[in-house]
Design a protein around this motif. Structure first.
Motif, mmCIF file in Angstrom:
data_model
loop_
_atom_site.group_PDB
_atom_site.id
_atom_site.type_symbol
_atom_site.label_atom_id
_atom_site.label_comp_id
_atom_site.label_asym_id
_atom_site.label_seq_id
_atom_site.Cartn_x
_atom_site.Cartn_y
_atom_site.Cartn_z
ATOM 1 N N LEU A 4 -41.626 -61.896 31.683
ATOM 2 C CA LEU A 4 -42.106 -62.908 30.985
ATOM 3 C C LEU A 4 -40.925 -63.505 30.111
ATOM 4 O O LEU A 4 -40.500 -62.773 29.183
ATOM 5 N N TYR A 5 -40.619 -64.512 30.373
ATOM 6 C CA TYR A 5 -39.302 -65.004 29.772
ATOM 7 C C TYR A 5 -39.803 -66.365 28.612
ATOM 8 O O TYR A 5 -40.340 -67.069 28.913
ATOM 9 N N VAL A 6 -39.562 -65.989 27.498
ATOM 10 C CA VAL A 6 -39.885 -66.662 26.291
ATOM 11 C C VAL A 6 -38.823 -67.575 25.718
ATOM 12 O O VAL A 6 -37.576 -67.407 25.608
ATOM 13 N N THR A 7 -39.138 -68.816 26.071
ATOM 14 C CA THR A 7 -38.233 -70.070 25.632
ATOM 15 C C THR A 7 -38.929 -71.106 25.067
ATOM 16 O O THR A 7 -40.046 -71.400 25.438
ATOM 17 N N ASP A 42 -47.088 -68.317 22.743
ATOM 18 C CA ASP A 42 -47.965 -67.927 23.644
ATOM 19 C C ASP A 42 -47.471 -66.382 24.143
ATOM 20 O O ASP A 42 -48.487 -65.807 24.986
ATOM 21 N N ALA A 43 -46.563 -66.013 23.740
ATOM 22 C CA ALA A 43 -46.056 -64.581 24.317
ATOM 23 C C ALA A 43 -46.971 -63.536 23.969
ATOM 24 O O ALA A 43 -47.212 -62.893 24.807
ATOM 25 N N GLU A 44 -47.442 -63.520 22.726
ATOM 26 C CA GLU A 44 -48.459 -62.398 22.445
ATOM 27 C C GLU A 44 -49.736 -62.425 23.511
ATOM 28 O O GLU A 44 -49.934 -61.346 24.099
ATOM 29 N N ALA A 45 -50.277 -63.422 23.802
ATOM 30 C CA ALA A 45 -51.426 -63.802 24.541
ATOM 31 C C ALA A 45 -51.003 -63.420 26.111
ATOM 32 O O ALA A 45 -52.081 -62.909 26.814
ATOM 33 N N VAL A 54 -40.811 -58.268 28.395
ATOM 34 C CA VAL A 54 -40.661 -59.608 27.919
ATOM 35 C C VAL A 54 -39.361 -59.887 27.415
ATOM 36 O O VAL A 54 -38.724 -59.113 26.621
ATOM 37 N N ILE A 55 -38.685 -60.939 28.064
ATOM 38 C CA ILE A 55 -37.308 -61.392 27.683
ATOM 39 C C ILE A 55 -37.257 -62.447 26.700
ATOM 40 O O ILE A 55 -37.701 -63.443 27.096
ATOM 41 N N VAL A 56 -36.775 -62.233 25.489
ATOM 42 C CA VAL A 56 -36.830 -63.436 24.352
ATOM 43 C C VAL A 56 -35.475 -64.103 24.623
ATOM 44 O O VAL A 56 -34.351 -63.541 24.402
ATOM 45 N N TYR A 69 -44.878 -65.048 15.730
ATOM 46 C CA TYR A 69 -43.727 -63.999 15.982
ATOM 47 C C TYR A 69 -43.848 -62.718 15.319
ATOM 48 O O TYR A 69 -43.964 -61.723 16.044
ATOM 49 N N ASP A 70 -44.433 -62.780 13.957
ATOM 50 C CA ASP A 70 -44.864 -61.300 13.451
ATOM 51 C C ASP A 70 -45.857 -60.806 14.105
ATOM 52 O O ASP A 70 -45.908 -59.651 14.355
ATOM 53 N N SER A 71 -46.953 -61.385 14.490
ATOM 54 C CA SER A 71 -47.967 -61.271 15.306
ATOM 55 C C SER A 71 -47.455 -60.348 16.614
ATOM 56 O O SER A 71 -47.931 -59.403 17.032
#
Length: 267
Positions: A4-7, A42-45, A54-56, A69-71
């Motif tokens: 999962l690529y976060v951008t 949307d990353a957490e969900a 997960v790659i940020v 982000y904290d969550s």
């Protein structure tokens, strides 16, 4: 090994195009991994949806979505989700406290305090840089001869008339390339930089201090008037890579190094 690529493809970065870099990088990584992109909010969900990690990447300053982000961070740690870079980073990933810690420990860093009452601990200069301790991307940065603000909530540094800024890019503990901005007023007009042995030893000091087993890190420094390098920032959360400025061979080598790092991380 799906990732999962976060951008944030729409983030309006000054002098950079996050979207172009991540389009190129994901197209290259997709040759090796199944890949899905998502916005940082949307990353957490989505991270529990069958992804191995997960790659940020170019997700923009966290302060624009701090609660999300904290969550995400708390949920990933609780679930044991693999996040790349790992969430154990001691640099920007953990806030700006490291600038104070490195100053106190005597590292070659721009001297930093977080309380106007401690101004005497800094070199006496005509002007000081003052910025929020939780800031990013020069948001809230001001220059003043008389710093003020709430102790513990700001960072104060002497304004240095440096020759240029230079960035060193690493995958894991392996140096990849360096770029510099010859004009201090044009931070993102970068050119290739051929580091000396002393330059690389300087950069490795902070890579070793950070103790990340895997990940992409960017060591930002400035060349002080006396000639030495001083750390400006240790970016270990989502460093922009300026891949579009690299020769094809250097870009290929970086992707190869990143692919190998991810395979090792997932193993």
């Amino acid at each position: 090994m799906p990732l999962l690529y976060v951008t944030d493809l729409a983030y309006p970065a000054r002098g950079r195009r996050y979207c172009d870099e991540d389009i190129v990088l994901t197209s290259r990584l997709r040759e090796h991994f199944p890949l899905a992109l998502c916005h940082p909010r949307d990353a957490e969900a989505l991270m529990a949806g069958g992804f191995d990690a997960v790659i940020v990447r170019n997700s923009g300053p966290v302060l624009h979505y701090q609660e999300a982000y904290d969550s995400f961070r708390a949920a990933a740690l609780a679930a044991g989700t693999r996040v790349y870079n790992p969430l154990t980073g001691r640099g920007d990933m953990a806030g700006k406290q490291y600038l104070l810690d490195l100053t106190a420990a005597g590292y070659p860093v721009i001297p930093t305090v977080d309380d106007p009452a401690r101004l005497s601990e800094l070199p006496q200069v005509p002007s000081y840089a003052v910025k929020p301790k939780q800031g990013a991307d020069s948001i809230g940065l001001t220059f003043t001869a008389t710093p003020s603000g709430q102790a513990g909530e700001i960072l104060i540094q002497p304004r240095i008339d440096f020759a240029y800024e230079v960035s060193f890019y690493f995958v894991d503990d392996a140096f990849q390339y360096a770029l510099y901005a010859p004009d201090p007023d044009r931070r993102w007009e970068l050119r290739s930089y051929d580091p000396t042995g002393a330059d690389l030893a300087f950069a490795r000091t902070f890579i070793e201090w950070n103790t990340l087993s895997h990940g992409i890190q960017r060591v930002d420094a400035c060349r002080a008037p006396s000639g030495e390098l001083l750390l400006v920032e240790l970016e270990d959360l989502n460093p922009y890579l300026s891949l579009d400025l690299l020769p094809a061979g250097t870009q290929d080598a970086f992707v190869t190094a990143l692919t190998g790092s991810l395979r090792s991380f997932l193993a």
